[in-house]
Design an enzyme around this catalytic site. Structure first.
Site, PDB file in Angstrom:
ATOM      1  N   GLU A 114     -13.358  17.254  -9.054  1.00 22.42           N
ATOM      2  CA  GLU A 114     -12.848  16.082  -9.777  1.00 22.42           C
ATOM      3  C   GLU A 114     -13.472  15.952 -11.168  1.00 22.42           C
ATOM      4  OE1 GLU A 114     -11.893  13.472  -5.748  1.00 22.42           O
ATOM      5  OE2 GLU A 114     -13.427  12.770  -7.143  1.00 22.42           O
ATOM      6  N   LYS A 145      -9.721   2.389 -12.572  1.00 19.76           N
ATOM      7  CA  LYS A 145      -8.281   2.619 -12.431  1.00 19.76           C
ATOM      8  C   LYS A 145      -7.467   1.699 -13.343  1.00 19.76           C
ATOM      9  CE  LYS A 145      -8.540   4.319  -7.643  1.00 19.76           C
ATOM     10  NZ  LYS A 145      -7.976   4.211  -6.269  1.00 19.76           N
ATOM     11  N   TYR A 149      -4.602  13.785  -7.117  1.00 18.86           N
ATOM     12  CA  TYR A 149      -4.560  13.311  -5.726  1.00 18.86           C
ATOM     13  C   TYR A 149      -3.852  14.307  -4.798  1.00 18.86           C
ATOM     14  CZ  TYR A 149      -6.532   8.643  -6.495  1.00 18.86           C
ATOM     15  OH  TYR A 149      -7.386   7.600  -6.751  1.00 18.86           O
ATOM     16  N   ASN A 170      -7.044  -0.686  -6.368  1.00 19.18           N
ATOM     17  CA  ASN A 170      -8.381  -1.098  -5.926  1.00 19.18           C
ATOM     18  C   ASN A 170      -9.489  -0.789  -6.939  1.00 19.18           C
ATOM     19  OD1 ASN A 170      -8.344   1.613  -5.520  1.00 19.18           O
ATOM     20  ND2 ASN A 170      -8.788   1.571  -3.340  1.00 19.18           N
TER      21      ASN A 170
HETATM   22  P1  GDP Z   1     -10.991   5.885  -1.192  1.00 17.75           P
HETATM   23  O1  GDP Z   1     -11.869   7.096  -0.953  1.00 17.75           O
HETATM   24  O2  GDP Z   1     -11.625   4.601  -0.720  1.00 17.75           O
HETATM   25  O3  GDP Z   1     -10.508   5.781  -2.620  1.00 17.75           O
HETATM   26  O4  GDP Z   1      -9.684   6.022  -0.267  1.00 17.75           O
HETATM   27  P2  GDP Z   1      -8.708   7.252   0.104  1.00 17.75           P
HETATM   28  O5  GDP Z   1      -9.286   8.560  -0.370  1.00 17.75           O
HETATM   29  O6  GDP Z   1      -8.371   7.123   1.555  1.00 17.75           O
HETATM   30  O7  GDP Z   1      -7.376   6.929  -0.699  1.00 17.75           O
HETATM   31  C1  GDP Z   1      -7.235   7.244  -2.074  1.00 17.75           C
HETATM   32  C2  GDP Z   1      -6.566   6.081  -2.779  1.00 17.75           C
HETATM   33  O8  GDP Z   1      -5.244   5.915  -2.257  1.00 17.75           O
HETATM   34  C3  GDP Z   1      -7.227   4.712  -2.542  1.00 17.75           C
HETATM   35  O9  GDP Z   1      -8.348   4.469  -3.366  1.00 17.75           O
HETATM   36  C4  GDP Z   1      -6.070   3.762  -2.832  1.00 17.75           C
HETATM   37  O10 GDP Z   1      -5.854   3.604  -4.241  1.00 17.75           O
HETATM   38  C5  GDP Z   1      -4.887   4.533  -2.246  1.00 17.75           C
HETATM   39  N1  GDP Z   1      -4.628   4.132  -0.841  1.00 17.75           N
HETATM   40  C6  GDP Z   1      -5.395   4.372   0.259  1.00 17.75           C
HETATM   41  N2  GDP Z   1      -4.833   3.891   1.376  1.00 17.75           N
HETATM   42  C7  GDP Z   1      -3.650   3.323   0.972  1.00 17.75           C
HETATM   43  C8  GDP Z   1      -2.590   2.662   1.674  1.00 17.75           C
HETATM   44  O11 GDP Z   1      -2.627   2.492   2.892  1.00 17.75           O
HETATM   45  N3  GDP Z   1      -1.538   2.231   0.916  1.00 17.75           N
HETATM   46  C9  GDP Z   1      -1.465   2.425  -0.432  1.00 17.75           C
HETATM   47  N4  GDP Z   1      -0.394   1.967  -1.112  1.00 17.75           N
HETATM   48  N5  GDP Z   1      -2.455   3.038  -1.133  1.00 17.75           N
HETATM   49  C10 GDP Z   1      -3.526   3.481  -0.428  1.00 17.75           C
END
Ligand code: GDP
Length: 139
Positions: free
Chosen positions: A127, A10, A50, A113
């Site tokens: 994707e 990222k 997304y 992250n």
């Molecule tokens: P992943 O599968 O671990 O990447 O997590 P998710 O699919 O739940 O979320 C997609 C992306 O959204 C994550 O990798 C983070 O960059 C972002 N994200 C997830 N949860 C949060 C949150 O609570 N706050 C914010 N600002 N970003 C989030």
């Protein structure tokens, strides 16, 4: 089963010079890097990627971040690549990620992250196709 998954280094990790470090970890973990490119996504392209998260409260902030600079999508291939890569990626929030995972070592916070990883074979196929053509995946 040999699988393919989409990883993205990222914009936070590209900005702070972690591309080489992350690629070295992926190679050391035994993944084959099948395809790789650098891309600066527009806000619209980040929203498209997304789309499944469009109802989440952080969607605007996440897509601003993902379109804030270049990122490095790559296709990884290997035995159970989807689950194996998610293991070395670590939990979404780096504060909760196991020691030695990519997010524990390279991420800034829960949003910035460092890396993305597909969460299912269906999403991996969608994707991968978002960033790479069949011709680029000839291996
Ligand atoms: P992943 O599968 O671990 O990447 O997590 P998710 O699919 O739940 O979320 C997609 C992306 O959204 C994550 O990798 C983070 O960059 C972002 N994200 C997830 N949860 C949060 C949150 O609570 N706050 C914010 N600002 N970003 C989030």
């Amino acid at each position: 089963m040999i699988e393919r998954t989409l990883s993205i280094i990222k914009p936070d990790a590209v900005k702070n010079g972690s591309v080489g470090g992350i690629l070295a970890r992926l190679e050391k973990a035994g993944f084959k890097i099948l395809a790789i490119r650098m891309v600066s996504m527009s806000k619209k392209q980040a929203e498209g990627f997304y789309a499944v998260h469009s109802a989440r409260p952080f969607f605007g902030s996440l897509t601003d971040f993902m379109s804030s600079g270049p990122c490095v999508p790559l296709v990884l291939e290997g035995e159970n690549a989807i689950a194996e890569y998610r293991k070395i990626m670590g939990a979404t929030d780096p504060a909760q990620a196991d020691a030695g995972t990519l997010r524990a070592d390279f991420a800034t916070d829960k949003e910035k992250n460092a890396v993305h990883g597909s969460d299912s074979p269906e999403n991996a196929a969608i994707e991968i196709a978002y960033f790479f053509t069949g011709c680029e995946l000839a291996g």
